[in-house]
Design a protein around this motif. Sequence first.
Motif, PDB file in Angstrom:
ATOM      1  N   LEU A  14       6.814   6.509  -8.145  1.00 10.46           N
ATOM      2  CA  LEU A  14       6.838   5.608  -6.992  1.00 10.46           C
ATOM      3  C   LEU A  14       7.520   4.309  -7.379  1.00 10.46           C
ATOM      4  CD1 LEU A  14       5.995   4.854  -4.088  1.00 10.46           C
ATOM      5  CD2 LEU A  14       3.791   4.129  -5.029  1.00 10.46           C
ATOM      6  N   VAL A  31       2.886   5.729  -1.049  1.00  8.86           N
ATOM      7  CA  VAL A  31       2.173   6.997  -1.082  1.00  8.86           C
ATOM      8  C   VAL A  31       0.763   6.683  -0.620  1.00  8.86           C
ATOM      9  CG1 VAL A  31       1.340   8.881  -2.539  1.00  8.86           C
ATOM     10  CG2 VAL A  31       3.585   7.860  -2.987  1.00  8.86           C
ATOM     11  N   VAL A  66       2.126  13.004  -5.602  1.00  2.00           N
ATOM     12  CA  VAL A  66       3.501  12.994  -6.078  1.00  2.00           C
ATOM     13  C   VAL A  66       3.453  13.135  -7.592  1.00  2.00           C
ATOM     14  CG1 VAL A  66       5.677  11.715  -6.174  1.00  2.00           C
ATOM     15  CG2 VAL A  66       4.186  11.486  -4.164  1.00  2.00           C
ATOM     16  N   VAL A 119       9.487   8.637  -5.139  1.00  2.00           N
ATOM     17  CA  VAL A 119       9.464   8.079  -3.793  1.00  2.00           C
ATOM     18  C   VAL A 119      10.034   6.669  -3.913  1.00  2.00           C
ATOM     19  CG1 VAL A 119       8.018   7.445  -1.828  1.00  2.00           C
ATOM     20  CG2 VAL A 119       7.438   9.459  -3.200  1.00  2.00           C
ATOM     21  N   VAL A 147       5.118   8.757   1.936  1.00  2.00           N
ATOM     22  CA  VAL A 147       4.461  10.048   1.758  1.00  2.00           C
ATOM     23  C   VAL A 147       3.002   9.819   2.083  1.00  2.00           C
ATOM     24  CG1 VAL A 147       3.943  11.922   0.170  1.00  2.00           C
ATOM     25  CG2 VAL A 147       6.097  10.678  -0.054  1.00  2.00           C
TER      26      VAL A 147
END
Length: 156
Positions: free
Chosen positions: A45, A53, A59, A65, A71
Motif C-alpha cells: 500500500l 485498503v 492485499v 495499491v 480496495v
Amino acid sequence: MKKYELTSETKVFLGKTLYRIKALVQFGNVNAGDLGGWIEKEENLSQSGNARVSGNAEVYGNAEVSGNARVSGNAEVCKIGTVFWIGAIGSRNGTTTFFRCKDGKIYVSCGCFLGDLEEFSDKVKQTHGDNEHGRVYMLAIEMAKARIVEEKNEVH
C-alpha cells in the motif's frame, strides 16, 4: 510522511501473515486513527496519494495499491501467475478458478471453498465421491495441473 502503519493485529491467510493497518493522518475520507484492511507488508500500500485498503480487504504478495485506488469490503488482491478458470461445473453449474500463488502452490476458489489443490481434491471426494460432479471436478483438477505450469524464475 507516513499515512498509515501496520498494527500488531494479525491474521494468517494462505500461509501469509497479514497486518491490520491504521491511519496516522487524515486523507480522503479516512481519519487519523481509523483502522483499515489487511496487508502483508508496507510495499502493498502506497504511503502517498489517497490509496487505501479498508474493511476486511486483503492485499498481499507482490500486489500494490497506489494512486487513488481503493480496495474495500471482502476484496482480495494478490499478484499471481497463471489463472485457469472453468464454468458451468458442479451441482450449481458455477465457476471454479485455479491459480498459483507466490508460495508455488496451486489454489482453488470454488463457491465458498478456498484452499490448495490437495484440499480441494479431498473436499471433492468427500462431497461428490465418484458421481458425475466428482468426476468432472477431478478432470478440471488435472486440466489445471496441465495448464498452470511452474514459472521458472518467479512465481507471482
